[in-house]
Design an enzyme around this catalytic site. Sequence first.
Site, mmCIF file in Angstrom:
data_model
loop_
_atom_site.group_PDB
_atom_site.id
_atom_site.type_symbol
_atom_site.label_atom_id
_atom_site.label_comp_id
_atom_site.label_asym_id
_atom_site.label_seq_id
_atom_site.Cartn_x
_atom_site.Cartn_y
_atom_site.Cartn_z
ATOM 1 N N ASP A 105 0.750 -1.135 -0.121
ATOM 2 C CA ASP A 105 -0.102 -0.149 -0.093
ATOM 3 C C ASP A 105 0.824 1.322 0.148
ATOM 4 O O ASP A 105 0.550 2.520 -0.752
ATOM 5 C CB ASP A 105 -0.936 0.050 1.379
ATOM 6 C CG ASP A 105 -1.644 -1.194 1.266
ATOM 7 O OD1 ASP A 105 -2.237 -1.877 0.254
ATOM 8 O OD2 ASP A 105 -1.903 -1.904 2.606
HETATM 9 P P1 ATP Z 1 1.438 -6.374 1.068
HETATM 10 O O1 ATP Z 1 0.346 -7.241 0.563
HETATM 11 O O2 ATP Z 1 2.289 -6.967 2.088
HETATM 12 O O3 ATP Z 1 1.041 -5.018 1.597
HETATM 13 P P2 ATP Z 1 2.370 -6.602 -1.661
HETATM 14 O O4 ATP Z 1 2.446 -7.886 -1.920
HETATM 15 O O5 ATP Z 1 1.254 -5.607 -2.227
HETATM 16 O O6 ATP Z 1 2.387 -6.378 -0.123
HETATM 17 P P3 ATP Z 1 5.235 -6.341 -2.180
HETATM 18 O O7 ATP Z 1 5.724 -6.822 -3.236
HETATM 19 O O8 ATP Z 1 5.545 -7.448 -0.790
HETATM 20 O O9 ATP Z 1 3.662 -5.945 -2.301
HETATM 21 O O10 ATP Z 1 5.765 -5.216 -1.424
HETATM 22 C C1 ATP Z 1 5.877 -3.946 -1.997
HETATM 23 C C2 ATP Z 1 6.956 -3.196 -2.227
HETATM 24 O O11 ATP Z 1 7.638 -2.744 -1.110
HETATM 25 C C3 ATP Z 1 8.105 -3.928 -3.140
HETATM 26 O O12 ATP Z 1 7.831 -3.633 -4.264
HETATM 27 C C4 ATP Z 1 9.289 -3.340 -2.549
HETATM 28 O O13 ATP Z 1 9.475 -1.906 -2.909
HETATM 29 C C5 ATP Z 1 8.928 -3.044 -0.956
HETATM 30 N N1 ATP Z 1 9.314 -4.090 0.065
HETATM 31 C C6 ATP Z 1 8.643 -5.127 0.129
HETATM 32 N N2 ATP Z 1 9.039 -6.113 1.038
HETATM 33 C C7 ATP Z 1 10.384 -5.576 1.198
HETATM 34 C C8 ATP Z 1 11.836 -5.875 1.862
HETATM 35 N N3 ATP Z 1 11.721 -6.902 2.654
HETATM 36 N N4 ATP Z 1 12.747 -5.308 1.591
HETATM 37 C C9 ATP Z 1 12.841 -4.138 0.913
HETATM 38 N N5 ATP Z 1 11.697 -3.644 0.381
HETATM 39 C C10 ATP Z 1 10.678 -4.087 0.555
#
Ligand code: ATP
Length: 316
Positions: free
Chosen positions: A258
């Site tokens: 988000d």
């Molecule tokens: P969620 O549903 O848990 O909010 P999501 O699955 O929509 O997340 P993710 O791809 O997990 O999205 O994370 C979104 C962004 O956050 C990634 O593209 C990255 O930029 C950052 N991010 C997430 N986890 C990490 C991490 N462990 N280290 C660094 N950056 C991260």
Amino acid sequence: MKKLVCAGEILVEIMAERIGQGFLAPGPLVGPFPSGAPAIFIDQAARLGQPAGLIAAVGDDDFGHLNIERLRADGADISAIKVHRGAATGTAFVTYETDGSRHFVYNIKQSAAGLIEIGTEARALLASADHFHVMGTSLFSPETIAVARAGIEAVKARGGTVSFDPNIREEMLDLPGLREALHFVLSKTDLFLPSGPELFIFAKATDEEGAVREMLQRGISTVVVKKGGQGAVHFDRAGRTVSPGFVVDEIDPTGAGDCFAAAFVSFWLRGATPEKALRIANGCGALAVTKKGPMEGIAFLAAVEAFIETAETGEA
Ligand code: ATP
């Protein structure tokens, strides 16, 4: 500056303190932390200086006021957050497993979050909006789907744009009308922000390039695929831009997607290059995971700019 609006659930999150603790026996809890994907999104946008407002509903209780005060303090437009007497603010109880997975006990549908509607204040907010952001998590009832449709239609009628983060929980997929609603949302989407596997919910292709091509052929102008710690990839008709994630210690991943989406949409609305918007968004996503609690790691613009100046990036 362009104003963005989102509609959906405000929650508080309460966590089991210890990893693997579960909820089958009494144990120490931490929280309440303000939460709800749309609230996280709007708070991050506001902290980056983007005009941003939320259509939502809370109970007249401490959980609701905790959220409203946080959003107010950060400069978000809270005029369309309705406070209901006789309904409680939504909750999510979270336990972290030893394998790194999370389990949630939600009370959303039966909470004040289920009472969201387009009233006078929401109509007024939409009349000032340039952009509407749709969250898959918010499409959990016929009423919330109707609110998303109304938001999209109002903003599109004003010549505005729509972004869509399809963060749908698996148990939601059986909801009557959801599939039609998702296809409607996608048909109006300018900017699509799936995380890895979500890209394939809507595509026939089973490879990333093919699935993205299908999305661009549907009329979506920009696709950004979030890839956790690896960062994100941006696609439009001009091509593909890869941006690696920043190296941080992950404490709590809730809310990263988000925060990433809010930052990307804000900078996309400002006309930033894909490289710049991705870097800021990766910075916000990375900082989000460094604190326990979905909104505790949300960065202000100066903090994320300072972070990305010096932080190390990993492999894309
Ligand atoms: P969620 O549903 O848990 O909010 P999501 O699955 O929509 O997340 P993710 O791809 O997990 O999205 O994370 C979104 C962004 O956050 C990634 O593209 C990255 O930029 C950052 N991010 C997430 N986890 C990490 C991490 N462990 N280290 C660094 N950056 C991260």
